[in-house]
Design an enzyme around this catalytic site. Sequence first.
Site, PDB file in Angstrom:
ATOM      1  N   CYS A   1      67.927  22.361  11.580  1.00 29.02           N
ATOM      2  CA  CYS A   1      69.335  22.514  11.955  1.00 29.02           C
ATOM      3  C   CYS A   1      70.197  21.472  11.254  1.00 29.02           C
ATOM      4  O   CYS A   1      69.714  20.438  10.782  1.00 29.02           O
ATOM      5  CB  CYS A   1      69.531  22.322  13.466  1.00 29.02           C
ATOM      6  SG  CYS A   1      68.536  23.379  14.524  1.00 29.02           S
TER       7      CYS A   1
ATOM      8  N   CYS B   1      74.614  20.934  15.107  1.00 26.60           N
ATOM      9  CA  CYS B   1      74.242  22.175  15.781  1.00 26.60           C
ATOM     10  C   CYS B   1      74.529  22.076  17.284  1.00 26.60           C
ATOM     11  O   CYS B   1      74.279  21.036  17.909  1.00 26.60           O
ATOM     12  CB  CYS B   1      72.765  22.484  15.553  1.00 26.60           C
ATOM     13  SG  CYS B   1      72.221  24.069  16.247  1.00 26.60           S
TER      14      CYS B   1
ATOM     15  N   CYS C   1      67.841  27.526  11.370  1.00 29.30           N
ATOM     16  CA  CYS C   1      68.341  27.831  12.712  1.00 29.30           C
ATOM     17  C   CYS C   1      69.320  29.001  12.652  1.00 29.30           C
ATOM     18  O   CYS C   1      70.157  29.089  11.738  1.00 29.30           O
ATOM     19  CB  CYS C   1      69.032  26.592  13.276  1.00 29.30           C
ATOM     20  SG  CYS C   1      69.892  26.865  14.841  1.00 29.30           S
TER      21      CYS C   1
ATOM     22  N   CYS D   1      73.257  27.377  13.987  1.00 30.42           N
ATOM     23  CA  CYS D   1      74.118  26.606  13.078  1.00 30.42           C
ATOM     24  C   CYS D   1      74.032  27.097  11.638  1.00 30.42           C
ATOM     25  O   CYS D   1      74.854  26.709  10.806  1.00 30.42           O
ATOM     26  CB  CYS D   1      73.776  25.125  13.148  1.00 30.42           C
ATOM     27  SG  CYS D   1      72.118  24.692  12.543  1.00 30.42           S
TER      28      CYS D   1
END
Length: 377
Positions: free
Chosen positions: A42, A46, A73, A76
């Site tokens: 991430c 995030c 992810c 994000c």
Amino acid sequence: MENAPLLFQLPDDDTLYRALLERDPAYEGFAYVGVKSTGVFCRLSCVARKPKRHNTVFFGSIRECLEGGFRACLRCRPLEAAGGQEPWVKTLLEQLHSDGERRWYEEDLVRQGLDPSTVRRAFKRHFGVTFLEMARLRRIGRGMQQLASGEPVIEAQISAGFDSDSGFRHAFARLAGQPPSNLRGRELLKADWLQTPIGVMLAVADAQVLHVLEFFDRPALAGELRKLQDNSGSSIGFGRFAPIDQIEAELRRYFAGEPVSFQTPLAMQASAFTRTVWQALRAIPLGSTCSYAGLARDIGSPTAVRAVARANGANQIAIVIACHRVIGADGSLTGYGGGLWRKRWLLEHERRMHLAGREQPVLAQEPFNDGRAAGRN
């Protein structure tokens, strides 16, 4: 841009973890977090629920995240954030996400009306990795997820000669297989990599003791893993037990030059003579060295010099069982499984620690286990 991390020195992991908790935008594009428990990476900003500290690992580039076996992810979307404005970049990323097992070739890009060289340059510019490399790493990452779940086994296919963290991650992620049917229901040994200033190390442990701690490019490592699986009656999955966390923390202090007495419980899978030699190796004071002949005398077997040398070479717990402190009778450096350059580095590091007055006892109170962990009878 992906080149930014080359110009940006990442702070320590504690600082990055605080930035993650605070969703600090200052590290946007410069740092990423991999979450071990989920296998995703991430942006630090995030909005997803924050992982615990021990489940995080930080990277300076998207390429490093992918090489570590992490996937992007979905909240994000770090790949899209770095992907620029070319609409076909987003299209290719969506195709990678929807079909992570697909093997991509340049001809596939041509069929979509894309110029492979243009795609290569754009992905390299945005992500530090070409599209075809990203597709390959995505497949490897899916294999890493299987390893993390404990499903497959390591099949002793490790080859020597890795000179980078990425080489280690690639090789380990490719070690996928199926667990033998007769091992169902038994506790797996678990393996994970440890970063050190002198190269990646592989740690293998069960829930109680550490079985292996070796530099990943040690030529004998594949054979050691085969022997460990045979003796323990267990496969090896990717992941962690408590002894790996403990030895990682102790090694961090050791390499930082701080006082440390290695207390991680160790397995003992050797003859009584070899165990005696290993205990003698641990008793060599920090900053000191010993010859094979001297070690033989210390254990009360002055004529067993060759047997002492063989026991020294059979050591599978580098640094903690200090076989690097054994040198030739003439003071020359003798063979070392991790490479003579590492042996020289370790001895100089310990010499400086000793001169700085940081010498600590090297024997743990209970240095060895009886070797019956992980199913051994």
